[in-house]
Design a protein around this motif. Structure first.
Motif, PDB file in Angstrom:
ATOM      1  N   LYS A 112       1.709   3.512  13.895  1.00  0.00           N
ATOM      2  CA  LYS A 112       1.141   3.923  12.601  1.00  0.00           C
ATOM      3  C   LYS A 112       2.228   3.963  11.532  1.00  0.00           C
ATOM      4  CE  LYS A 112      -2.503   6.826  14.563  1.00  0.00           C
ATOM      5  NZ  LYS A 112      -2.988   8.221  14.666  1.00  0.00           N
ATOM      6  N   THR A 119       3.032  -1.939   4.947  1.00  0.00           N
ATOM      7  CA  THR A 119       1.989  -2.216   3.958  1.00  0.00           C
ATOM      8  C   THR A 119       2.245  -1.505   2.640  1.00  0.00           C
ATOM      9  OG1 THR A 119       0.597  -0.441   4.806  1.00  0.00           O
ATOM     10  CG2 THR A 119       0.217  -2.659   5.687  1.00  0.00           C
ATOM     11  N   SER A 121       2.006   0.508  -0.501  1.00  0.00           N
ATOM     12  CA  SER A 121       0.843   1.053  -1.210  1.00  0.00           C
ATOM     13  C   SER A 121      -0.295   0.042  -1.312  1.00  0.00           C
ATOM     14  CB  SER A 121       1.260   1.495  -2.619  1.00  0.00           C
ATOM     15  OG  SER A 121       1.724   0.363  -3.345  1.00  0.00           O
ATOM     16  N   ARG A 122      -0.176  -1.079  -0.610  1.00  0.00           N
ATOM     17  CA  ARG A 122      -1.177  -2.149  -0.690  1.00  0.00           C
ATOM     18  C   ARG A 122      -2.592  -1.657  -0.403  1.00  0.00           C
ATOM     19  NH1 ARG A 122       0.008  -6.402   3.373  1.00  0.00           N
ATOM     20  NH2 ARG A 122       2.035  -6.114   2.430  1.00  0.00           N
ATOM     21  N   TYR A 123      -2.768  -0.788   0.569  1.00  0.00           N
ATOM     22  CA  TYR A 123      -4.105  -0.305   0.940  1.00  0.00           C
ATOM     23  C   TYR A 123      -4.314   1.162   0.577  1.00  0.00           C
ATOM     24  CZ  TYR A 123      -3.983  -4.621   3.593  1.00  0.00           C
ATOM     25  OH  TYR A 123      -3.871  -5.930   3.957  1.00  0.00           O
ATOM     26  N   GLU A 124      -3.492   1.663  -0.272  1.00  0.00           N
ATOM     27  CA  GLU A 124      -3.571   3.073  -0.655  1.00  0.00           C
ATOM     28  C   GLU A 124      -4.856   3.319  -1.434  1.00  0.00           C
ATOM     29  OE1 GLU A 124      -1.110   6.133  -3.501  1.00  0.00           O
ATOM     30  OE2 GLU A 124      -0.019   4.537  -2.492  1.00  0.00           O
ATOM     31  N   CYS A 125      -5.562   4.393  -1.100  1.00  0.00           N
ATOM     32  CA  CYS A 125      -6.786   4.775  -1.810  1.00  0.00           C
ATOM     33  C   CYS A 125      -6.388   5.731  -2.922  1.00  0.00           C
ATOM     34  CB  CYS A 125      -7.777   5.441  -0.862  1.00  0.00           C
ATOM     35  SG  CYS A 125      -8.414   4.319   0.378  1.00  0.00           S
ATOM     36  N   ARG A 126      -6.580   5.287  -4.130  1.00  0.00           N
ATOM     37  CA  ARG A 126      -6.177   6.119  -5.272  1.00  0.00           C
ATOM     38  C   ARG A 126      -7.320   7.003  -5.740  1.00  0.00           C
ATOM     39  NH1 ARG A 126      -3.141   1.137  -6.840  1.00  0.00           N
ATOM     40  NH2 ARG A 126      -1.078   1.586  -6.029  1.00  0.00           N
ATOM     41  N   SER A 130     -13.634   7.414  -2.800  1.00  0.00           N
ATOM     42  CA  SER A 130     -13.902   6.168  -2.073  1.00  0.00           C
ATOM     43  C   SER A 130     -13.619   6.285  -0.584  1.00  0.00           C
ATOM     44  CB  SER A 130     -13.074   5.022  -2.661  1.00  0.00           C
ATOM     45  OG  SER A 130     -11.706   5.243  -2.404  1.00  0.00           O
ATOM     46  N   VAL A 131     -13.050   7.393  -0.165  1.00  0.00           N
ATOM     47  CA  VAL A 131     -12.726   7.603   1.242  1.00  0.00           C
ATOM     48  C   VAL A 131     -13.674   8.654   1.799  1.00  0.00           C
ATOM     49  CG1 VAL A 131     -10.969   8.271   2.899  1.00  0.00           C
ATOM     50  CG2 VAL A 131     -10.309   7.085   0.793  1.00  0.00           C
ATOM     51  N   PHE A 160      -7.693   5.554  10.998  1.00  0.00           N
ATOM     52  CA  PHE A 160      -7.689   4.365  10.165  1.00  0.00           C
ATOM     53  C   PHE A 160      -9.093   3.811   9.941  1.00  0.00           C
ATOM     54  CE2 PHE A 160      -3.336   3.621   9.308  1.00  0.00           C
ATOM     55  CZ  PHE A 160      -2.670   4.280  10.308  1.00  0.00           C
TER      56      PHE A 160
END
Length: 180
Positions: A112, A119, A121-126, A130-131, A160
């Motif tokens: 992990k 990765t 911040s490529r897949y970071e949920c801002r 949305s999560v 994940f």
């Protein structure tokens, strides 16, 4: 090669099977060695049994190799079915739905950390909205039963976004449910 990516889960199963296969093969070789020695000892001094011995040994070797190849191919199929998609799926005759027990093994903490590091911040949920952070309740169209599906990881500590197998859930009419 399949075992390498799932070493901590699959190696104990492979090690056990390897011990059984190796033990069986060693027993078969001992029996064939005794047959070949007996054939040699029983032959008259003037008889040359070398060709017969070579033929028997060759027949044994080819048959044993074919049998072992078929066995390992079947074993690979079992490993693949059992450890697919980071689950450990084993038979369980008490489960009326799939006759199996499903355990999510997830990723190790070190893996992990590698994923997060590589990765960035490529897949970071801002946007926290949305999560999903609540369980999703799904009503079956064919029955009145209610099923719970978690949008988060399960027993392996995997967070994940994997989905655990559906589990039956009793929900009172007063329960507040979020349906997505």
């Amino acid at each position: 090669n399949f075992v390498y990516s799932r070493w901590r889960d699959a190696w104990p199963v492979l090690r056990e099977e390897l011990a059984v296969v190796q033990g069986d093969f060693e027993s078969q070789v001992r029996v064939m060695d005794l047959k070949l020695m007996q054939l040699h000892d029983d032959a008259a001094k003037e008889d040359d049994v070398t060709e017969e011995m070579v033929a028997l040994a060759t027949e044994f070797s080819v048959a044993a190799g074919d049998k072992m190849h078929a066995h390992w191919l079947e074993f690979y199929g079992m490993l693949f079915a059992r450890f697919r998609d980071f689950f450990d799926i084993t038979p369980d005759t008490n489960d009326p739905i799939c006759n199996c027990h499903v355990k999510e093994t997830g990723f190790t903490e070190s893996w992990k950390e590698v994923i997060v590091k590589e990765t960035g911040s490529r897949y970071e949920c801002r946007d926290d909205s949305s999560v999903p952070d609540e369980d999703v309740v799904v009503r079956s169209t064919s029955s009145s039963s209610t099923l719970l599906r978690s949008k988060h990881g399960g027993g392996g500590g995997d967070d994940f976004g994997s989905v655990r197998p559906f589990q039956e859930l009793s929900v009172s009419s007063e329960a507040k449910l979020k349906v997505l």
